[in-house]
Design an enzyme around this catalytic site. Structure first.
Site: not given
Ligand SMILES: NC(=O)c1ccc[n+]([C@@H]2O[C@H](COP(=O)([O-])OP(=O)(O)OC[C@H]3O[C@@H](n4cnc5c(N)ncnc54)[C@H](OP(=O)(O)O)[C@@H]3O)[C@@H](O)[C@H]2O)c1
Length: 260
Positions: A155, A62
């Protein structure tokens, strides 16, 4: 292969964008070390990469906790000997509520996972990178750092903070051989975070998830969402020698929404 013999620590790599980055980096010759909280997802990605002939290991953590950041870096070094590339990608959106309803503990947690963990992990890897005179740090920020959307104050603050952190780290590191940059993705609708956010926003707006998505995508020049693979390709560029003179930048991979 753009990342031959490189060792990459990629956070939040059990699914979504982090998983796509890990898979692409492994295909390009990097040994990848994965970290998130969900062991089942991490083990599945390691298996996929191993079956494809790549090298991957993981640690559950975490990353909102300082001790967990220390543990992950130590585990990556123990397994692969060093860290050449750090990708700060882990995170969650947090509650979709206005500021007056936003719980302070939730605010702190969103800042901790995105901004504080990126700072801590950078702090933990920089000395080693400086000693070698090489290294790359990539922070995954967001369009939310550059636009104005309601109901995601922590965020947006965390993601904007990551851009400030990116520039300061880049300034300190550039003449020591270490490059630091950020990516600001637009909507990557295939990921869990994005799907949950879309559903929450639709509920708050009193419209269907399809209407919410269509309205949002209409504001992008390309009129479509980005894919995790498209974000991973930009990450590969910024973490490879292909971008050897790009320092302290935030690259928008958003289909045309933010223009600075
Ligand atoms: N999808 C979009 O539209 C978008 C747009 C702009 C930026 N982003 C950024 O891209 C990144 C990845 O997001 P995603 O869209 O791929 O979402 P996602 O599929 O929900 O993936 C998020 C990842 O972060 C991990 N995570 C979350 N909280 C954590 C913690 N406390 N400790 C360790 N790991 C943690 C999750 O695993 P666990 O829950 O198992 O810990 C998961 O592997 C994020 O930083 C997000 O803000 C996404």
């Amino acid at each position: 292969m753009l990342l031959k013999n490189q060792i990459a620590l990629i956070t939040g790599s059990g699914r979504g964008i982090g998983r796509a980055i890990a898979q692409l980096f492994a295909k390009q010759g990097a040994a990848v070390f994965l970290a998130s909280r969900t062991e089942k997802e991490l083990a599945a990605v390691v298996q996929e990469i191993s079956e494809g002939g790549g090298r991957a290991e993981y640690a559950t953590a975490d990353l909102a906790q300082e001790a967990a950041c220390v543990h992950v870096v130590a585990a990556a070094r123990e397994r692969f000997g060093r860290i050449d590339i750090l990708v700060n990608n882990a995170g969650h959106y947090g509650p979709v509520v206005p500021i007056e309803e936003y719980a302070l503990a939730e605010f702190d947690r969103v800042i901790a996972v995105h901004l504080r963990a990126a700072f801590l992990l950078s702090k933990l890897v920089l000395a080693e990178m400086y000693a070698r005179g090489s290294g790359v740090i990539l922070n995954i920020s967001s369009l939310s750092a550059k636009a104005a959307y309601s109901w995601g104050s922590a965020y947006a603050a965390a993601k904007a903070g990551m851009l400030g952190l990116t520039r300061v780290t880049a300034a300190e590191a550039a003449r020591k051989g270490v490059r630091v940059n950020a990516i600001c993705p637009g909507p990557v609708r295939e990921t869990r975070m994005s799907k949950e956010l879309g559903a929450d926003l639709a509920k708050r707006l009193g419209i269907s998830a399809e209407q919410q998505l269509a309205g949002f995508l209409n504001g992008l020049l390309q009129g479509r969402a980005q894919t995790a693979e498209e974000i991973a390709r930009a990450a590969l560029f910024l973490c490879s020698e292909q971008s050897s003179a790009i320092v302290g930048q935030s690259i928008n991979v958003d289909g045309g929404v933010a223009f600075y």
